[in-house]
Design a protein around this motif. Structure first.
Motif, PDB file in Angstrom:
ATOM      1  N   SER A 297       9.621   0.813   8.184  1.00  0.00           N
ATOM      2  CA  SER A 297       8.830   0.040   7.349  1.00  0.00           C
ATOM      3  C   SER A 297       7.603  -0.735   8.119  1.00  0.00           C
ATOM      4  CB  SER A 297       9.621  -0.843   6.517  1.00  0.00           C
ATOM      5  OG  SER A 297      10.238  -1.865   7.206  1.00  0.00           O
TER       6      SER A 297
ATOM      7  N   ALA B  35       4.707   1.395   8.747  1.00  0.00           N
ATOM      8  CA  ALA B  35       3.957   1.590   7.479  1.00  0.00           C
ATOM      9  C   ALA B  35       2.977   0.172   7.250  1.00  0.00           C
ATOM     10  CB  ALA B  35       4.802   1.773   6.397  1.00  0.00           C
ATOM     11  N   HIS B  36       3.889  -0.988   7.592  1.00  0.00           N
ATOM     12  CA  HIS B  36       2.990  -2.276   7.332  1.00  0.00           C
ATOM     13  C   HIS B  36       1.644  -2.186   8.038  1.00  0.00           C
ATOM     14  CE1 HIS B  36       3.014  -6.835   7.251  1.00  0.00           C
ATOM     15  NE2 HIS B  36       2.169  -6.683   8.361  1.00  0.00           N
TER      16      HIS B  36
ATOM     17  N   GLY C 200       5.670   6.005   6.167  1.00  0.00           N
ATOM     18  CA  GLY C 200       5.600   5.667   4.765  1.00  0.00           C
ATOM     19  C   GLY C 200       5.801   6.964   3.814  1.00  0.00           C
TER      20      GLY C 200
ATOM     21  N   ALA D  74      10.537   4.040  -4.131  1.00  0.00           N
ATOM     22  CA  ALA D  74       9.261   3.667  -3.855  1.00  0.00           C
ATOM     23  C   ALA D  74       8.686   3.577  -5.040  1.00  0.00           C
ATOM     24  CB  ALA D  74       8.474   4.682  -3.117  1.00  0.00           C
TER      25      ALA D  74
ATOM     26  N   ALA E  35      -2.157   1.771  -0.221  1.00  0.00           N
ATOM     27  CA  ALA E  35      -1.184   2.678  -0.201  1.00  0.00           C
ATOM     28  C   ALA E  35      -1.284   4.074  -1.167  1.00  0.00           C
ATOM     29  CB  ALA E  35       0.227   2.036  -0.828  1.00  0.00           C
TER      30      ALA E  35
ATOM     31  N   ALA F  88       5.205   9.226  -1.210  1.00  0.00           N
ATOM     32  CA  ALA F  88       5.532   7.963  -0.751  1.00  0.00           C
ATOM     33  C   ALA F  88       7.075   7.896  -0.546  1.00  0.00           C
ATOM     34  CB  ALA F  88       4.909   6.907  -1.523  1.00  0.00           C
TER      35      ALA F  88
ATOM     36  N   ASP G 238       9.689   2.950   2.585  1.00  0.00           N
ATOM     37  CA  ASP G 238       8.957   2.112   3.409  1.00  0.00           C
ATOM     38  C   ASP G 238       7.447   1.933   3.242  1.00  0.00           C
ATOM     39  OD1 ASP G 238      11.363   2.420   5.172  1.00  0.00           O
ATOM     40  OD2 ASP G 238      10.673   4.521   5.858  1.00  0.00           O
ATOM     41  N   LEU G 239       7.060   2.783   2.672  1.00  0.00           N
ATOM     42  CA  LEU G 239       5.371   2.618   2.083  1.00  0.00           C
ATOM     43  C   LEU G 239       5.461   1.257   1.185  1.00  0.00           C
ATOM     44  CD1 LEU G 239       2.508   3.042   2.688  1.00  0.00           C
ATOM     45  CD2 LEU G 239       2.756   4.939   0.827  1.00  0.00           C
TER      46      LEU G 239
ATOM     47  N   ALA H  42       6.132  -1.917   2.649  1.00  0.00           N
ATOM     48  CA  ALA H  42       5.044  -2.332   3.389  1.00  0.00           C
ATOM     49  C   ALA H  42       3.960  -3.191   2.505  1.00  0.00           C
ATOM     50  CB  ALA H  42       4.468  -1.199   4.111  1.00  0.00           C
TER      51      ALA H  42
END
Length: 455
Positions: free
Chosen positions: A310, A313-314, A342, A355, A375, A390, A393-394, A397
């Protein structure tokens, strides 16, 4: 050791009691219980004290009872029996209950405790002994300033274990009591966001809990908007999500944001046999105490292909917002031969249900709008050439970027949440035959005898 068929004087393959128990995934005493109930027949070894069992009959019993310790499917991947999580048809379930619906209606603590015990206790709060928190804080405080949250959590687990003289008691009651205190201890051991120290211990000798409120008042109620989302501010601050928030960001939480964090914790409790969960089960199979089981899980979680995903992705979302669009950022990842963070999950053909659930909640958080749009732009950009969707993790983020959290915040949320899952697997594994996860190595080195090495 005598050949099994020879020992019985027959041509058919015979299994010893130990081998039969391993095939069925039960204890040796259970094997004889099957015999006494007429479900299995046995023969005495001539001149010996043991019994043997017909392999075909054992396999037939395993199919009827579903207790077979499956070795390997056609893919060659190891399989471990578990009644905790099922992933099927792009959905996942905790003990047969849709996990996203469960997380939408109940707090992290409620879901975790239900997963451990099978009993739902509305408004339950986990509390930490002041002695454990003090030891964990001292140990964490001695680490270098550059250490990450997973480093701190690993140290905190060891410190908390040292204060618990009952940690070697693997009875269900003792494990549950330890689990309910360990999770808030880990949260309270983390420093406050921005480098501030953890909050002081409560005057009643515990950390966390409902802050002196009665159980009904602390619970506040639940609703479909997501566990913490329906709690009063006081009630939410007494839960794990409320305690964890100030460790992740200096921003004051609003109710929708706490709802996202609490739901994320509940969604991430377990996800089948991920690498860290398998490590935790191996430790439990060797009868390691619960703190050591959690330590094993944390050690694997720190890998870049697991809990740290993650964070990647951040950083990508932050760059998309900085550069004003997803296209150049996606292009840079592909040009460098890196996968776009992500996106995609080996267990789902469509969007990760975790997600989807978090995106729905994030849509009600005003400050999450820009990161959520970024995103979605990343997903749309990649979708031109691939079918990647997605993953969680996305979504983590989006939460971390929009809430002013550091890149490693998602990993912290993941670790705290998954601790409950590792405990659930430990409880399950403690009921199995010990040391059953002992694969045989396939030796590929030089054949003996080899000469002794020389300087």
């Amino acid at each position: 050791m005598k050949d099994r068929a020879e020992a019985d004087g027959r041509d058919g393959l015979r299994l010893t009691t130990r081998e039969t128990a391993e095939r069925l995934g039960v204890k040796p005493e259970t094997v004889y219980a099957y015999v006494s109930r007429g479900q299995l027949s046995s023969s005495r070894i001539p001149g010996g004290r043991g019994s043997t069992f017909d392999a075909a009959e054992v396999e037939a019993l395993a199919r009827r009872t579903g207790r077979r310790e499956a070795a390997s499917p056609a893919s060659g991947d190891p399989v471990v029996r578990t009644g905790i999580t099922l992933i099927d048809g792009d959905r996942y379930y905790f003990r047969g209950v849709d996990a996203t619906e469960l997380a939408a209606r109940h707090t992290y603590e409620e879901v975790a405790d239900w997963l451990w015990t099978g009993a739902l206790v509305p408004g339950i709060r986990f509390t930490a002994p002041a002695q454990a928190v003090a030891a964990a804080r001292r140990a964490v405080g001695a680490l270098p300033a550059h250490c990450g949250s997973t480093d701190r959590l690993r140290v905190a687990v060891v410190a908390a274990a040292a204060t618990d003289p009952l940690r070697f008691d693997l009875s269900r009651e003792a494990v549950l009591a330890g689990a309910r205190s360990l999770i808030p201890t880990l949260v309270e051991a983390l420093p406050g966001a921005g480098g501030g120290g953890p909050s002081d211990a409560a005057g009643d000798g515990t950390i966390g809990g409902a802050g002196g409120l009665g159980e009904a008042e602390a619970a506040g109620g639940t609703g479909a908007a997501g566990g913490a989302g329906a709690l009063s501010e006081a009630g939410a601050s007494g839960g794990i999500a409320g305690q964890l928030w100030p460790k992740l960001t200096a921003r004051r939480p609003d109710e929708p944001s706490l709802a996202v964090l609490d739901t994320a914790l509940a969604l991430l409790i377990d996800h089948d046999l991920a690498a860290s969960t398998l490590a935790a089960r191996v430790a439990a199979s060797a009868r390691a105490h619960p703190y050591a089981v959690v330590s094993a899980g944390l050690g694997v979680l720190e890998g870049p292909l697991h809990g740290a995903a993650s964070g990647l992705a951040h950083r990508m979302l932050a760059e998309v917002l900085q550069r004003g669009g997803a296209a150049p950022v996606v292009a840079d990842h592909l040009r460098a031969g890196r996968p776009v963070p992500g996106l995609g999950h080996r267990l789902y053909t469509g969007e990760d249900p975790r997600a989807r659930a978090l995106f729905d909640l994030l849509a009600h958080v005003p400050q999450a709008g820009p990161a959520l749009s970024a995103a979605r732009e990343v997903v749309a950009t990649v979708a031109r050439d691939t079918t990647l969707h997605a993953n969680v993790d996305l979504a983590l983020a989006v939460l971390s970027v929009s809430s002013g959290m550091p890149a490693e915040a998602g990993e912290t949320v993941f670790a705290i949440a998954r601790t409950a899952g590792w405990i659930a697997h430990a409880l399950e594994e403690y009921g199995e035959s010990p040391l059953r996860m002992r694969p045989s190595g396939h030796y590929t080195g030089p054949r003996p005898p080899q000469p002794l090495p020389t300087p």
